[in-house]
Design a protein around this motif. Structure first.
Motif, mmCIF file in Angstrom:
data_model
loop_
_atom_site.group_PDB
_atom_site.id
_atom_site.type_symbol
_atom_site.label_atom_id
_atom_site.label_comp_id
_atom_site.label_asym_id
_atom_site.label_seq_id
_atom_site.Cartn_x
_atom_site.Cartn_y
_atom_site.Cartn_z
ATOM 1 N N VAL A 38 -2.161 30.790 88.580
ATOM 2 C CA VAL A 38 -2.688 31.455 87.346
ATOM 3 C C VAL A 38 -3.974 30.734 86.832
ATOM 4 N N SER A 39 -3.471 29.530 86.382
ATOM 5 C CA SER A 39 -3.939 28.625 85.112
ATOM 6 C C SER A 39 -5.006 27.986 86.383
ATOM 7 N N GLU A 40 -5.392 28.352 87.178
ATOM 8 C CA GLU A 40 -6.593 27.487 88.365
ATOM 9 C C GLU A 40 -8.051 28.350 88.339
ATOM 10 N N PHE A 41 -7.187 29.450 87.701
ATOM 11 C CA PHE A 41 -8.141 30.581 87.399
ATOM 12 C C PHE A 41 -9.422 30.512 86.056
ATOM 13 N N PRO A 42 -10.288 30.394 86.017
ATOM 14 C CA PRO A 42 -11.173 30.663 84.832
ATOM 15 C C PRO A 42 -10.535 31.953 83.704
ATOM 16 N N ASP A 43 -10.589 32.793 82.675
ATOM 17 C CA ASP A 43 -10.743 33.646 81.857
ATOM 18 C C ASP A 43 -11.583 34.825 82.259
ATOM 19 N N VAL A 44 -10.900 35.656 82.640
ATOM 20 C CA VAL A 44 -11.803 37.043 82.999
ATOM 21 C C VAL A 44 -12.494 37.725 81.918
ATOM 22 N N THR A 45 -14.143 37.477 82.062
ATOM 23 C CA THR A 45 -15.125 37.994 80.892
ATOM 24 C C THR A 45 -14.905 39.529 81.862
ATOM 25 N N GLY A 46 -15.390 39.928 83.257
ATOM 26 C CA GLY A 46 -15.607 41.455 83.203
ATOM 27 C C GLY A 46 -16.877 41.333 83.670
ATOM 28 N N ARG A 47 -17.185 39.553 83.479
ATOM 29 C CA ARG A 47 -19.308 39.733 83.961
ATOM 30 C C ARG A 47 -19.037 38.789 85.453
ATOM 31 N N GLU A 48 -17.568 38.713 86.063
ATOM 32 C CA GLU A 48 -17.959 37.523 86.968
ATOM 33 C C GLU A 48 -18.013 38.948 88.523
ATOM 34 N N ALA A 49 -18.533 38.478 89.412
ATOM 35 C CA ALA A 49 -18.357 39.337 90.511
ATOM 36 C C ALA A 49 -17.345 40.088 91.236
ATOM 37 N N VAL A 50 -16.601 40.211 91.371
ATOM 38 C CA VAL A 50 -15.403 40.338 91.343
ATOM 39 C C VAL A 50 -14.301 41.479 90.813
ATOM 40 N N TRP A 51 -15.339 41.230 88.792
ATOM 41 C CA TRP A 51 -14.414 42.108 87.756
ATOM 42 C C TRP A 51 -15.642 42.917 87.463
ATOM 43 N N LYS A 52 -16.743 43.060 87.704
ATOM 44 C CA LYS A 52 -17.508 43.869 86.884
ATOM 45 C C LYS A 52 -17.668 45.771 86.847
ATOM 46 N N TYR A 53 -16.785 45.842 88.215
ATOM 47 C CA TYR A 53 -16.974 47.288 87.661
ATOM 48 C C TYR A 53 -15.598 47.445 87.068
ATOM 49 N N THR A 54 -14.826 46.563 86.541
ATOM 50 C CA THR A 54 -13.751 47.115 86.787
ATOM 51 C C THR A 54 -13.506 46.999 85.039
ATOM 52 N N PRO A 55 -12.568 47.756 84.762
ATOM 53 C CA PRO A 55 -12.383 48.555 83.015
ATOM 54 C C PRO A 55 -11.253 46.248 82.994
ATOM 55 N N VAL A 56 -11.772 45.798 82.679
ATOM 56 C CA VAL A 56 -11.110 44.397 82.588
ATOM 57 C C VAL A 56 -10.618 44.599 81.058
ATOM 58 N N ALA A 57 -10.579 44.978 79.849
ATOM 59 C CA ALA A 57 -9.932 45.532 78.731
ATOM 60 C C ALA A 57 -8.151 45.786 78.525
ATOM 61 N N ARG A 58 -8.805 47.408 79.501
ATOM 62 C CA ARG A 58 -7.485 47.758 79.966
ATOM 63 C C ARG A 58 -6.344 46.957 80.861
ATOM 64 N N LEU A 59 -6.722 45.911 81.635
ATOM 65 C CA LEU A 59 -6.137 45.523 82.147
ATOM 66 C C LEU A 59 -4.962 44.247 81.845
ATOM 67 N N ALA A 60 -5.968 43.735 80.896
ATOM 68 C CA ALA A 60 -5.698 42.306 80.359
ATOM 69 C C ALA A 60 -3.622 41.818 80.419
ATOM 70 N N GLU A 61 -3.253 42.553 80.191
ATOM 71 C CA GLU A 61 -2.018 42.493 79.779
ATOM 72 C C GLU A 61 -1.725 41.831 81.480
ATOM 73 N N LEU A 62 -2.303 42.221 82.602
ATOM 74 C CA LEU A 62 -1.870 41.630 83.809
ATOM 75 C C LEU A 62 -2.728 40.944 84.854
ATOM 76 N N ILE A 63 -3.779 40.799 84.055
ATOM 77 C CA ILE A 63 -4.718 39.586 84.336
ATOM 78 C C ILE A 63 -4.251 38.820 83.950
ATOM 79 N N SER A 64 -4.014 37.817 82.760
ATOM 80 C CA SER A 64 -3.849 36.803 82.592
ATOM 81 C C SER A 64 -2.302 36.914 80.837
ATOM 82 N N GLY A 65 -1.792 38.384 80.877
ATOM 83 C CA GLY A 65 -0.214 37.876 80.366
ATOM 84 C C GLY A 65 1.406 37.313 80.930
ATOM 85 N N GLU A 66 1.869 37.413 80.008
ATOM 86 C CA GLU A 66 3.472 36.766 80.599
ATOM 87 C C GLU A 66 3.676 38.508 81.210
ATOM 88 N N LEU A 67 4.537 37.848 82.436
ATOM 89 C CA LEU A 67 5.157 39.453 83.274
ATOM 90 C C LEU A 67 6.412 39.036 83.769
#
Length: 395
Positions: A38-67
């Motif tokens: 996971v550390s190989e990926f930059p932080d997700v801002t929601g502007r990326e092509a693969v994330w621009k349609y996604t409500p990234v704020a609602r998924l923050a704990e799954l994208i970058s949080g402890e699991l």
């Protein structure tokens, strides 16, 4: 026939550490950066092509949080030739079908402690159901590997319900001549969060039928990918989804033709109703330079039932060889066909019932692909329950 517009991402190779990556153009869909860390990926801002349609704020704990990556409880039916086992991260079968291309997938890969392996053997038809309904509301990671032995045949149903905050990877490895039908059903609670990446590697003369049905959950993002790696490999990917007010249901589909004489069909259909109902479908098909004789077609259809709902549909097709059988795509989003409504009403059917009949028939094409009569009947009933609350679209 079109080709996808190249995008720019940060990458210098599939294993490059973050500080070494630089902005270079991605020339084709298969060139996206990949890593299981996971550390190989930059932080997700929601502007990326693969994330621009996604409500990234609602998924923050799954994208970058402890699991929580510990094994979980599940229920499974008994089927001859199908077995399950928990294995360690060093098991050689893990990673056989694909590698994460986004941070949520990599977060799940980094966090899981053990993987659930489902093994399929035997050339007789069989049906196996795995049910998860007690995952809880804590952020969780999971990893599943399905291995279909050469010439094996089975229908595998992955049933999801209840509470969940889950990000996961599911791998399907089909040996030569295997025929596997996978049905994944999402009937989560209204506030559930689910991010899943499905990787499939399809061997010579093998067939994968993948059916995704999503009827529940607050945010569900399911990304199936199929790598047709063997000659005459075949993939059929189907999806049916029904979004209510406030729901976000997203699918990003990827089919990679990488061997001669391969075939694929992608058909996704969705219905939306209520303020804030949102669906996203992105379909990427790549015909590689070795995939001579490819036959492929993808389509997405959406029915918007009320004001305030939104459907995004983006088909993409890349072709790197001129020797193909056929390739195409289609996308359509709209309201009911007035001629169909008029025809039904002229025969004494009320407008509300006519609308339900149209939607029921629209989604039935996908449900009928499942091949399990009991499950098909239950899903038809679940869709009917959704339709009971349909509000008529204003003229």
């Amino acid at each position: 026939m079109t080709t996808a517009t190249p995008k720019t991402i940060e990458t210098a190779g599939t294993a490059a550490p973050k500080h070494m990556r630089s902005a270079v153009p991605v020339q084709t869909r298969s060139d996206r950066f990949k890593s299981t860390v996971v550390s190989e990926f930059p932080d997700v801002t929601g502007r990326e092509a693969v994330w621009k349609y996604t409500p990234v704020a609602r998924l923050a704990e799954l994208i970058s949080g402890e699991l929580d990556g510990a094994p979980y409880m599940f229920d499974a039916t008994v089927a001859s030739g199908v077995s399950t086992e928990w294995v360690g991260r060093d098991d050689a079968r893990i990673g056989s079908a694909g590698t994460p291309e986004d941070r949520a997938s990599a977060n799940a890969w980094t966090a899981f402690q053990q993987a659930l392996v489902i093994s399929v053997t035997g050339d007789d038809d069989k049906e196996f159901t795995l049910t998860r309904s007690a995952l809880g509301s804590g952020p969780r990671a999971a990893h599943t590997v399905v291995v279909a032995a050469p010439n094996s045949r089975a229908t595998l149903i992955l049933q999801n319900s209840g509470a969940a905050h889950l990000t996961e990877n599911v791998e399907f490895v089909l040996g030569d001549g295997a025929h596997l039908t996978v049905v994944t059903v999402q009937e989560w609670d209204d506030d559930a969060l689910h991010v899943a990446t499905h990787f499939a590697s399809i061997g010579k003369d093998a067939l994968l039928k993948h059916v995704a049905v999503t009827l529940g959950g607050g945010v569900v993002r399911l990304n199936p990918s199929a790598h047709l790696a063997g000659e005459r490999a075949d993939a059929e990917l189907y999806g049916a989804y029904f979004a209510d007010a406030g729901q976000h249901l997203e699918q990003q589909v990827y089919v990679f033709h990488d061997a001669p004489a391969t075939r694929s069909r992608v058909t996704y259909k969705g219905a939306l109703q209520g303020v804030g109902a949102r669906t996203v479908w992105i379909g990427d098909v790549l015909i590689g330079p070795k995939a001579v004789g490819t036959d492929t077609y993808e389509q997405n259809r959406n029915l918007v039932l009320t004001d305030g709902a939104r459907a995004d549909s983006v088909p993409n097709l890349e072709i790197e060889t001129g020797d193909i059988v056929g390739a195409g795509h289609a996308s359509a989003t709209g309201r009911f066909d007035d001629e169909q409504l008029f025809y039904l009403q002229s025969r004494g059917i009320t407008e509300d019932e006519a609308r339900r009949l149209v939607v029921r028939g629209f989604l039935a094409e996908i449900v009928q692909q499942i091949g399990s009569p009991a499950l098909q009947e239950r899903l038809h009933a679940a869709i009917e329950a959704e339709l009971e609350s349909v509000v008529t679209v204003g003229s």
